[in-house]
Scaffold this motif. Sequence first.
Motif, PDB file in Angstrom:
ATOM      1  N   ARG A 153     -12.768 -34.209   8.493  1.00 33.96           N
ATOM      2  CA  ARG A 153     -13.532 -33.523   9.545  1.00 33.96           C
ATOM      3  C   ARG A 153     -12.737 -32.380  10.169  1.00 33.96           C
ATOM      4  O   ARG A 153     -13.299 -31.336  10.510  1.00 33.96           O
ATOM      5  CB  ARG A 153     -13.955 -34.530  10.615  1.00 33.96           C
ATOM      6  CG  ARG A 153     -15.044 -35.463  10.112  1.00 33.96           C
ATOM      7  CD  ARG A 153     -15.234 -36.650  11.030  1.00 33.96           C
ATOM      8  NE  ARG A 153     -16.401 -37.446  10.642  1.00 33.96           N
ATOM      9  CZ  ARG A 153     -16.404 -38.347   9.668  1.00 33.96           C
ATOM     10  NH1 ARG A 153     -15.301 -38.580   8.950  1.00 33.96           N
ATOM     11  NH2 ARG A 153     -17.501 -39.034   9.382  1.00 33.96           N
ATOM     12  N   GLN A 189     -17.765 -42.549  12.809  1.00 31.21           N
ATOM     13  CA  GLN A 189     -18.108 -42.069  14.156  1.00 31.21           C
ATOM     14  C   GLN A 189     -16.871 -41.985  15.037  1.00 31.21           C
ATOM     15  O   GLN A 189     -16.734 -41.082  15.855  1.00 31.21           O
ATOM     16  CB  GLN A 189     -19.110 -43.024  14.800  1.00 31.21           C
ATOM     17  CG  GLN A 189     -20.540 -42.554  14.646  1.00 31.21           C
ATOM     18  CD  GLN A 189     -21.484 -43.512  15.327  1.00 31.21           C
ATOM     19  OE1 GLN A 189     -21.659 -44.637  14.871  1.00 31.21           O
ATOM     20  NE2 GLN A 189     -22.062 -43.073  16.428  1.00 31.21           N
ATOM     21  N   GLU A 219     -15.132 -38.892  14.053  1.00 26.12           N
ATOM     22  CA  GLU A 219     -15.857 -37.762  14.642  1.00 26.12           C
ATOM     23  C   GLU A 219     -15.469 -37.580  16.116  1.00 26.12           C
ATOM     24  O   GLU A 219     -15.229 -36.460  16.589  1.00 26.12           O
ATOM     25  CB  GLU A 219     -17.365 -38.075  14.559  1.00 26.12           C
ATOM     26  CG  GLU A 219     -18.274 -36.916  14.803  1.00 26.12           C
ATOM     27  CD  GLU A 219     -18.517 -36.119  13.532  1.00 26.12           C
ATOM     28  OE1 GLU A 219     -18.744 -36.745  12.472  1.00 26.12           O
ATOM     29  OE2 GLU A 219     -18.444 -34.886  13.598  1.00 26.12           O
ATOM     30  N   ASP A 273     -13.809 -34.463  18.079  1.00 24.43           N
ATOM     31  CA  ASP A 273     -14.444 -33.884  19.272  1.00 24.43           C
ATOM     32  C   ASP A 273     -13.453 -33.821  20.432  1.00 24.43           C
ATOM     33  O   ASP A 273     -13.448 -32.862  21.210  1.00 24.43           O
ATOM     34  CB  ASP A 273     -15.669 -34.710  19.698  1.00 24.43           C
ATOM     35  CG  ASP A 273     -16.834 -34.553  18.736  1.00 24.43           C
ATOM     36  OD1 ASP A 273     -16.806 -33.612  17.908  1.00 24.43           O
ATOM     37  OD2 ASP A 273     -17.774 -35.371  18.788  1.00 24.43           O
TER      38      ASP A 273
END
Length: 346
Positions: A178, A324, A327, A331
Amino acid sequence: MGHARLETVSESRAAMNRFLLIRFLAALVCFAVTASGRAEAARLDFLEINGRLHVDLLAWGQKQGFRSRWNPRTGELLLTNRWARLEFKADTARMELDGVVVWLEWPVLKDRDRPCLSARDLESVVYPLLKPSKLPPNRRIRRIALSAGHGGKDPGNMEGARQEKVFTLKLAQEVERRLRAAGFEVVQVRERDEFVPLEERPSRANRRKADLYLALHFNGAPSGSGSAQGAETYALTLNNGHSTNGGRSSGPQRGNRQDRENLLLAYHIHRMILNSVGLADRGVKHANFVELRDTEMPAALIEGGFMDNREDALKIFSDQERGQLAEAIVDGIQAYRRLVERGAGE
Ligand SMILES: [Zn+2]
């Protein structure tokens, strides 16, 4: 408890405190002048309680333009303004900023029925999180070091046949994918099932001149009772400070040069994890971990849930749920980057 006003303490102690007070006031004046453009807003009263300088939180909140709701009976204080919501509770070191738990070094105390915060916590914990714009600007965040916990002969926590080292490596790879997609460079402290001593881990990131360092772990309760759950994110114990789980700093470490950034990074990653993964909030904590002590860049250590807790295990061992978490970590890095890269050139 030994409550004493500044005037009543011994001469040498008073001299030392005056020195600290002046230094601290100077910092606050600078802060207030640049923040509001009005020097007169900077005057704060300090009081000594248990040998430490404290600030009356009601007076401080008022000067900072917060609305306050203080209940002397329950010891709960809520400070709100357009941008932030701070919650304190007397006799605990647990604070909340915008609904996220942050551990202070010292409990908030009640003095003459007013809530008092240690001056040190105000300066080193509350201000860096509340006013990140006071950090030095122009820090470019491009290369991220990821340290997958454990490896090789060190399996980390065990839950049945599941070894922590396997899932920290998976998570590191999921975060890497990511980050690369978002344009970052990535340094993996370990790329496979290899044993890398703790002391060697920060050196690998330092040699590669990484801009941030993240250590990835999963928890296990020492008793294996399965009752502990949730995420906790660690920043290095502040210079000469106290660790959340006991113990204290062994003097200034390399990582202490980034105390404010460490805390800000830990906070924003933790906030994103809570928002999107749904793990319980065990808070942003301070610890004297080897991995955080020797890093030359801002660093945080993430404990992404308890392997021996039923609910947490569902998230840790599922590829989709762990995705998640990956992620959320990215973030958090992005949120931190937006705060510190103000005006930074390419
Ligand atoms: Zn671990």
